[in-house]
Design a protein around this motif. Structure first.
Motif, short mmCIF file in Angstrom:
data_model
loop_
_atom_site.label_atom_id
_atom_site.label_comp_id
_atom_site.label_asym_id
_atom_site.label_seq_id
_atom_site.Cartn_x
_atom_site.Cartn_y
_atom_site.Cartn_z
N GLY A 169 0.83 -1.20 0.00
CA GLY A 169 0.00 0.00 0.00
C GLY A 169 0.86 1.24 0.00
O GLY A 169 2.09 1.17 -0.16
N THR A 170 0.23 2.39 0.20
CA THR A 170 0.96 3.66 0.14
C THR A 170 0.59 4.55 1.32
O THR A 170 -0.50 4.44 1.89
CB THR A 170 0.64 4.43 -1.15
OG1 THR A 170 -0.77 4.68 -1.22
CG2 THR A 170 1.09 3.65 -2.37
N GLN A 171 1.50 5.46 1.67
CA GLN A 171 1.23 6.55 2.60
C GLN A 171 2.09 7.73 2.13
O GLN A 171 3.30 7.73 2.30
CB GLN A 171 1.59 6.17 4.04
CG GLN A 171 1.54 7.32 5.04
CD GLN A 171 0.15 7.97 5.17
OE1 GLN A 171 -0.85 7.35 4.88
NE2 GLN A 171 0.11 9.21 5.61
N PHE A 172 1.44 8.72 1.53
CA PHE A 172 2.17 9.84 0.92
C PHE A 172 2.09 11.13 1.73
O PHE A 172 2.85 12.07 1.46
CB PHE A 172 1.65 10.09 -0.49
CG PHE A 172 1.99 9.01 -1.49
CD1 PHE A 172 2.93 8.03 -1.19
CD2 PHE A 172 1.37 8.95 -2.73
CE1 PHE A 172 3.25 7.02 -2.10
CE2 PHE A 172 1.69 7.96 -3.66
CZ PHE A 172 2.63 6.99 -3.33
N GLU A 173 1.18 11.25 2.68
CA GLU A 173 1.16 12.43 3.53
C GLU A 173 2.21 12.26 4.63
O GLU A 173 2.28 11.19 5.24
CB GLU A 173 -0.23 12.64 4.18
CG GLU A 173 -0.33 13.97 4.88
CD GLU A 173 -1.68 14.17 5.59
OE1 GLU A 173 -2.14 15.30 5.64
OE2 GLU A 173 -2.24 13.19 6.10
N THR A 174 3.07 13.23 4.87
CA THR A 174 3.00 14.58 4.34
C THR A 174 3.83 14.73 3.05
O THR A 174 3.37 15.28 2.05
CB THR A 174 3.54 15.58 5.39
OG1 THR A 174 4.80 15.10 5.90
CG2 THR A 174 2.57 15.70 6.55
N PHE A 231 5.81 12.20 1.31
CA PHE A 231 6.37 10.90 0.95
C PHE A 231 6.00 10.44 -0.46
O PHE A 231 6.46 9.39 -0.90
CB PHE A 231 5.92 9.83 1.96
CG PHE A 231 6.16 10.23 3.40
CD1 PHE A 231 7.38 10.77 3.79
CD2 PHE A 231 5.17 10.09 4.35
CE1 PHE A 231 7.61 11.16 5.10
CE2 PHE A 231 5.38 10.47 5.68
CZ PHE A 231 6.60 11.00 6.04
N ALA A 232 5.21 11.23 -1.19
CA ALA A 232 4.96 10.88 -2.59
C ALA A 232 6.27 10.91 -3.37
O ALA A 232 6.48 10.13 -4.30
CB ALA A 232 3.95 11.85 -3.21
N ARG A 233 7.19 11.78 -2.94
CA ARG A 233 8.50 11.90 -3.60
C ARG A 233 9.34 10.64 -3.44
O ARG A 233 10.37 10.51 -4.11
CB ARG A 233 9.23 13.11 -3.05
CG ARG A 233 9.63 13.02 -1.60
CD ARG A 233 10.10 14.34 -1.01
NE ARG A 233 9.04 15.34 -0.98
CZ ARG A 233 9.17 16.53 -0.40
NH1 ARG A 233 10.31 16.88 0.18
NH2 ARG A 233 8.16 17.38 -0.39
N GLN A 234 8.96 9.72 -2.54
CA GLN A 234 9.65 8.43 -2.44
C GLN A 234 9.10 7.44 -3.46
O GLN A 234 9.71 6.41 -3.71
CB GLN A 234 9.49 7.84 -1.03
CG GLN A 234 10.20 8.63 0.04
CD GLN A 234 10.02 8.03 1.43
OE1 GLN A 234 10.05 8.74 2.42
NE2 GLN A 234 9.82 6.73 1.51
N ALA A 235 7.91 7.74 -4.03
CA ALA A 235 7.26 6.82 -4.96
C ALA A 235 7.48 7.20 -6.42
O ALA A 235 7.67 6.34 -7.28
CB ALA A 235 5.76 6.78 -4.67
N PHE A 236 7.44 8.50 -6.71
CA PHE A 236 7.70 8.96 -8.08
C PHE A 236 8.14 10.43 -8.02
O PHE A 236 7.68 11.19 -7.15
CB PHE A 236 6.46 8.80 -8.96
CG PHE A 236 5.23 9.53 -8.47
CD1 PHE A 236 4.91 10.79 -8.94
CD2 PHE A 236 4.38 8.93 -7.55
CE1 PHE A 236 3.78 11.46 -8.50
CE2 PHE A 236 3.24 9.59 -7.10
CZ PHE A 236 2.94 10.86 -7.57
N PRO A 237 9.02 10.86 -8.90
CA PRO A 237 9.42 12.28 -8.93
C PRO A 237 8.21 13.16 -9.19
O PRO A 237 7.39 12.87 -10.08
CB PRO A 237 10.42 12.33 -10.09
CG PRO A 237 10.96 10.93 -10.19
CD PRO A 237 9.78 10.05 -9.87
#
Length: 843
Positions: A117-122, A124-130
């Motif tokens: 799964g994913t957790q992008f807040e706050t 962390f989206a930058r760890q998944a894709f530029p």
């Protein structure tokens, strides 16, 4: 580069094509992020974290780039400004950090499995894709996800899947949204679906480790919450579906990803046949909180993290508005009064606390903003205050206009106040900004001076506090009509008290309903009048009296010794809010009693006296005709009776354990925690300890696991405590997401305090490596500070944490917690003898 704080100023994205290939076996992510937008500068900056960038093109031409891991950036030398399409090819690790893209681990029938799964807040989206990983950098997204797929696995995302081709899953284009709200997940899932009246598809999903019936409650609450919000906001839900997904490993409580909300299993799944009412209330409010965000936070998003409260405070209020509407018999606003309100009042009285609105730039400090007592609880209380002031009609009209003006875009706090203020015909902003921008809250002193009823306001502190002459616009909510709605001045005179009292025929009170964020200090004349007529006062107001007694005692404005004799007068009250406030004071008395001494023995006798009649009335098991208050009060009374060492309560709990020892999960959920803890404390053995620990590892019932955790950590056996400490770093036994609760349980146990404190000091680096960077990391410090009450522990706390005080994200917590322990130690040393004497006299 250090001077640049907003990458959006350099590149403004409008559309992403994101391709991600995830390999669970070698824990690797390979992908390509293609971003169309406008280059405002040369060069431009794009966020990345822990990535290996292999190629960058701008408008299909290779361009020079450099990666700076310190600033989490890719510097791209675009050939020209204007409309540009960047394509960035990258590789990244699949980590176990519970941030970015990560695997959750679980077991079904002895087989180890993973759910990604994913957790992008706050950030962390930058760890998944530029990406430009800032809330104002909204864009549309086309996701294409490939993974090492096994037969029968399911993939979910923000939007419906449109096709699967050559092992790649393609999803519909999203609406315009922020990067931190992107989400997807895949694995061997089960799910249940329904539709709202307006046609929104609602689903609840979990791993197959759970009984399918555990999804039913959440599905019903989610459906009805969305229907309620569509009506209340007068704005349609903007996506085709709303999926709710339980993740086995999840650091937060839940996350409002648009269209794919993720939850800890404990906050989504429950056994409909055996779950306590307070757990149902908790799960329901968490679900309705996240779904409130689908409009407030997702459709309209804060412009920057300093307005985080705009998301969280509002959702925190709306969770109660929604559940009160769809389950009115639960009286769920009483839950707000017994959880959020005391948390906000306690935290916000410490000098140095953050205001609701806080300026922030450093990514590490953004996570530190998530102070639940302030951004969630105080902020919600601030909005409850505003709602009471303007009324629901104006609030709904204002919100409808707010959503219409800002949908798919970003907003600031002023935009909300302006929309609601215009609808209400009131200058809401000038009132609310005094609460939003200033830390702390006032004490309003009500006194009769020369025959005149007089009110004055001053900032309230627990512990040392520097008074800088702050002033608030206070909604007074008095039961006397002659009192103004808003107190803007430092002091106001209301007229002849005897005449006012005669005209109104009831004791003078402020903050009726306890909706405004202040405390009231009545002089002796006014207080005596209230206490003499306490039976005519509603339960929320009685709770408010006890709440303020507790806070004034903590602040040294009255002595706990003077409060002790008053408690028995509230002991037979059948209201859960009154009992909650009463036993919160009683719990605070424990800090004055050294464990295993005569003073603790006297305190236990006092608990016995307070709880005896209620224990006799309620007993252990639910009865036909139990009220909601009875259901919610019984656990409080059982807890008190067991602490008092009531022999009947102990024996009955033991009998219940014996009758259910082969199926402990079947114990009634509302009393199970007390039965299990009683058994460990009074009939414990190594065999029992091992049995409960094994049950904890094997069980998939979140509520049962929580009960087992509380019971196991209460053991007095030093060998078992040592064994527990060894399990803290064994994720097969205690998942990192649950570690704080286990640590707190052992730390709060007088027999385990030293061992837990030694562990966190010795293994701090392991803890930081495992959960550091997570928004809840700093709460390990909060939990530690809450347990300490001696000068020796204060010094040890300072010795360990002061060298870490400049760590980004920890500074405020360490500073405040030192002050909190200092205040507690001083209070205990000064009042210990007097309080214990009062307790002994009251037994």
């Amino acid at each position: 580069m250090a001077t640049i704080t907003r990458f959006l100023e350099t590149f403004e994205p409008s559309h992403y094509d994101v391709y991600i290939d995830i390999n669970r076996g070698n824990k690797e992510i390979n992908g390509k992020s293609t971003i169309t937008g406008v280059a405002h500068t040369k060069p431009v900056y794009i966020h990345q974290k822990n990535m290996e960038i292999s190629a960058v093109t701008a408008n299909d031409q290779d361009v020079p780039f450099s990666v700076d891991n310190k600033t989490e950036s890719i510097k791209i030398e675009v050939p020209e400004m204007g409309e540009t399409t960047l394509a960035i090819t990258y590789k990244a690790p699949l980590t176990d950090s519970m941030m970015g893209i990560y695997p959750s681990y679980y077991e079904v029938n002895g087989e180890q499995k993973q759910l990604v799964g994913t957790q992008f807040e706050t950030t962390f989206a930058r760890q998944a894709f530029p990406c430009v990983d800032e809330p104002a950098a909204k864009a549309k997204f086309d996701l294409a996800i490939k993974f090492d797929e096994k037969p029968g696995e399911t993939i979910l995302a923000n939007m419906p899947e449109k096709e699967e081709k050559d092992g790649v899953h393609y999803f519909d284009t999203t609406v315009r949204m922020s990067t931190y709200l992107i989400a997807f997940a895949f694995g061997d899932l089960q799910g249940k679906k329904t539709k709202t009246k307006s046609g929104v598809e609602v689903g609840v999903f979990s791993t197959k480790a759970h009984d399918p019936k555990e999804l039913d409650f959440a599905l019903d609450i989610a459906k009805r919450s969305i229907e309620f919000y569509e009506d209340f906001y007068q704005t349609p839900y903007p996506l085709p579906h709303s999926w709710q997904l339980a993740l086995p490993d999840f650091s937060a409580g839940a996350m409002e990803n648009w269209g794919l909300v993720t939850y800890r299993e404990a906050y989504l799944l429950l056994d409909p046949d055996n779950t306590a009412l307070d757990t149902k209330q908790l799960v329901a409010t968490v679900i309705s909180h996240e779904l409130a965000h689908q409009w407030f936070g997702d459709l309209v998003t804060m412009n920057w993290w300093d307005d985080l409260w705009l998301n969280e405070s509002f959702a925190n209020m709306m969770e109660y508005v929604a559940i009160d509407a769809i389950e009115p018999d639960w009286n769920v606003w009483e839950l707000f009064q017994t959880t959020d309100v005391p948390a906000a009042l306690q935290r916000d009285a410490t000098d140095g606390v953050q205001s609701v609105h806080v300026n922030v730039e450093n990514p590490a400090e953004i996570d530190a903003l998530f102070d639940s007592a302030i951004v969630y609880a105080k902020g919600a209380r601030m909005l409850v205050m505003m709602r009471a002031l303007v009324g629901d009609d104006a609030l709904r009209k204002g919100l409808k206009n707010y959503f219409a003006a800002h949908k798919y875009n970003n907003a600031k706090g002023a935009d909300l106040w302006n929309a609601v203020g215009d609808a209400a015909g009131m200058d809401v902003a000038s009132i609310m900004n005094t609460w939003l921008e200033q830390p702390g809250y006032p004490v309003v002193t009500a006194s009769v001076v020369d025959g005149k009823l007089t009110l004055s306001q001053q900032q309230f502190f627990i512990g040392e506090g520097k008074d800088v002459d702050r002033q608030w616009k206070i909604p007074l909510n008095s039961n006397y009509d002659s009192v103004p709605k808003i107190m803007s001045d430092k002091t106001i005179e209301l007229g002849d008290y005897d005449k006012l009292r005669s005209d109104n025929g009831q004791p003078f009170r402020l903050n009726v309903g306890n909706n405004s964020h202040f405390v009231v200090k009545y002089d002796q004349t006014l207080l005596d009048d209230i206490l003499k007529n306490i039976d005519t006062v509603d339960s929320i107001s009685q709770m408010g009296i006890l709440q303020d007694f507790r806070l004034f005692s903590e602040a040294r404005q009255v002595s706990y010794a003077d409060v002790v004799p008053l408690l028995q007068g509230f002991a037979d009250n059948q209201s859960t809010v009154v009992n909650s406030a009463l036993y919160r004071i009683a719990y605070n008395l424990r800090k004055f009693a050294t464990p295993n001494t005569d003073e603790e023995k006297a305190l236990k006798s006092f608990y016995g006296k307070l709880s005896a009649d209620q224990y006799q009335r309620l007993g252990w098991l639910a009865k036909d005709g139990d009220s909601i208050d009875d259901q919610l009060t019984r656990p409080t009374i059982l807890n008190a009776a067991l602490y008092s060492e009531n022999s009947g309560a102990i024996a009955t709990a033991h009998k219940l354990f014996d009758e259910n020892k082969n199926n402990l999960v079947a114990l009634p959920a509302d009393i199970r925690i007390f039965v299990l803890r009683n058994e460990i404390k009074n009939y414990g053995s190594e065999e029992l300890f091992n049995k409960l620990l094994d049950e904890y590892v094997q069980s998939t019932d979140p509520s049962f696991k929580s009960d087992l955790s509380v019971a196991i950590t209460s053991t007095k056996d030093s060998r078992m405590i040592a064994k527990l400490i060894e399990k803290f770093e064994d994720s097969a036994t205690i998942k990192p997401q649950d570690l704080r609760a286990w640590y707190r349980g052992v730390l709060d146990n007088s027999a385990g305090e030293q061992a837990a404190w030694d562990w966190i000091r010795n293994d701090w680096q392991w803890l930081e490596d495992t959960v550091g960077g997570d928004m809840e990391f700093a709460t390990f410090i909060t939990v530690t500070a809450a347990a300490f009450r001696t000068p020796e522990r204060l010094q040890e706390f300072k010795d360990f944490f002061e060298p870490k005080i400049n760590t980004p994200g920890l500074t405020r917590e360490i500073t405040m917690d030192i002050s909190i322990i200092e205040t507690r130690v001083s209070l205990i040393e000064d009042e210990k003898a007097e309080v214990n004497a009062a307790v002994k006299k009251a037994t």
